[in-house]
Design a protein around this motif. Structure first.
Motif, PDB file in Angstrom:
ATOM      1  N   LEU A  32      13.544  19.482  28.041  1.00  0.00           N
ATOM      2  CA  LEU A  32      13.590  20.627  28.944  1.00  0.00           C
ATOM      3  C   LEU A  32      15.011  20.885  29.424  1.00  0.00           C
ATOM      4  O   LEU A  32      15.797  19.946  29.559  1.00  0.00           O
ATOM      5  CB  LEU A  32      12.703  20.374  30.172  1.00  0.00           C
ATOM      6  N   GLY A  36      13.541  23.487  33.818  1.00  0.00           N
ATOM      7  CA  GLY A  36      12.212  23.085  33.404  1.00  0.00           C
ATOM      8  C   GLY A  36      11.654  23.851  32.218  1.00  0.00           C
ATOM      9  O   GLY A  36      10.495  23.686  31.866  1.00  0.00           O
ATOM     10  N   THR A  56       5.786  16.644  28.641  1.00  0.00           N
ATOM     11  CA  THR A  56       6.472  17.684  29.409  1.00  0.00           C
ATOM     12  C   THR A  56       6.387  17.391  30.904  1.00  0.00           C
ATOM     13  O   THR A  56       7.373  17.551  31.631  1.00  0.00           O
ATOM     14  CB  THR A  56       5.887  19.064  29.071  1.00  0.00           C
ATOM     15  N   TRP A  60       9.346  17.320  33.547  1.00  0.00           N
ATOM     16  CA  TRP A  60       9.330  18.440  34.486  1.00  0.00           C
ATOM     17  C   TRP A  60       9.363  17.976  35.947  1.00  0.00           C
ATOM     18  O   TRP A  60      10.069  18.545  36.771  1.00  0.00           O
ATOM     19  CB  TRP A  60       8.088  19.288  34.214  1.00  0.00           C
ATOM     20  N   LYS A  93       1.751  19.033  36.757  1.00  0.00           N
ATOM     21  CA  LYS A  93       2.899  18.830  35.871  1.00  0.00           C
ATOM     22  C   LYS A  93       3.910  17.824  36.426  1.00  0.00           C
ATOM     23  O   LYS A  93       5.104  17.980  36.222  1.00  0.00           O
ATOM     24  CB  LYS A  93       3.597  20.161  35.590  1.00  0.00           C
TER      25      LYS A  93
END
Length: 145
Positions: A32, A36, A56, A60, A93
């Motif tokens: 990323l 993000g 991810t 993140w 997330k």
């Protein structure tokens, strides 16, 4: 300047190669930028279908909170109610286990983050570090502190 596509692709390839050489379970690597946004993603054959989301999320959350994986894990342990709220606000997330690594340049500027999922968390982290170093960049896990 954020991480480039070339750097991100190098990280993905080298991290996956590291995992294969070490005999890890199939890995998924997510790279990323500092905001993000996904720059590159690689998923080995046999890696579970939730692995891209998990990889991810490992990256993140670090970017969103501006801290290393270990600092985030310590916060989660010290304040579980706050961590639960954070995960809810982030739509799930945020993951506070090893495998999320900040990426910096030689001067310490934040370029992005890498998240890996597929094997034991410390193995995921080792693959991320190997990928970042192969790109000529600096990995920050929090273990350096």
């Amino acid at each position: 300047m954020p991480i480039t596509l070339d750097q991100a692709q190098t990280i993905v390839r080298a991290a996956l190669d590291h995992g294969t050489q070490q005999g890890f379970q199939p890995l998924t690597v997510s790279v990323l930028d500092p905001g993000g946004a996904l720059v590159a993603l690689g998923r080995q054959d046999g890696s579970g279908y939730l692995r891209p989301d998990l990889a991810t999320a490992k990256a993140w959350g670090l970017l969103g909170m501006g801290m290393t994986n270990r600092a985030l894990a310590a916060r989660a342990a010290d304040s579980p109610d706050i961590y639960t709220s954070l995960v809810g606000l982030a739509g799930g997330k945020v993951v506070s286990v090893p495998g999320g690594v900040l990426v910096r340049d030689a001067d310490g500027a934040l370029l992005g983050a890498v998240g890996i999922s597929g094997d034991a968390s410390l193995n995921d982290e080792a693959a991320a570090v190997a990928g970042i170093e192969a790109a000529g960049l600096v990995a920050q896990t929090g273990a350096e502190d």
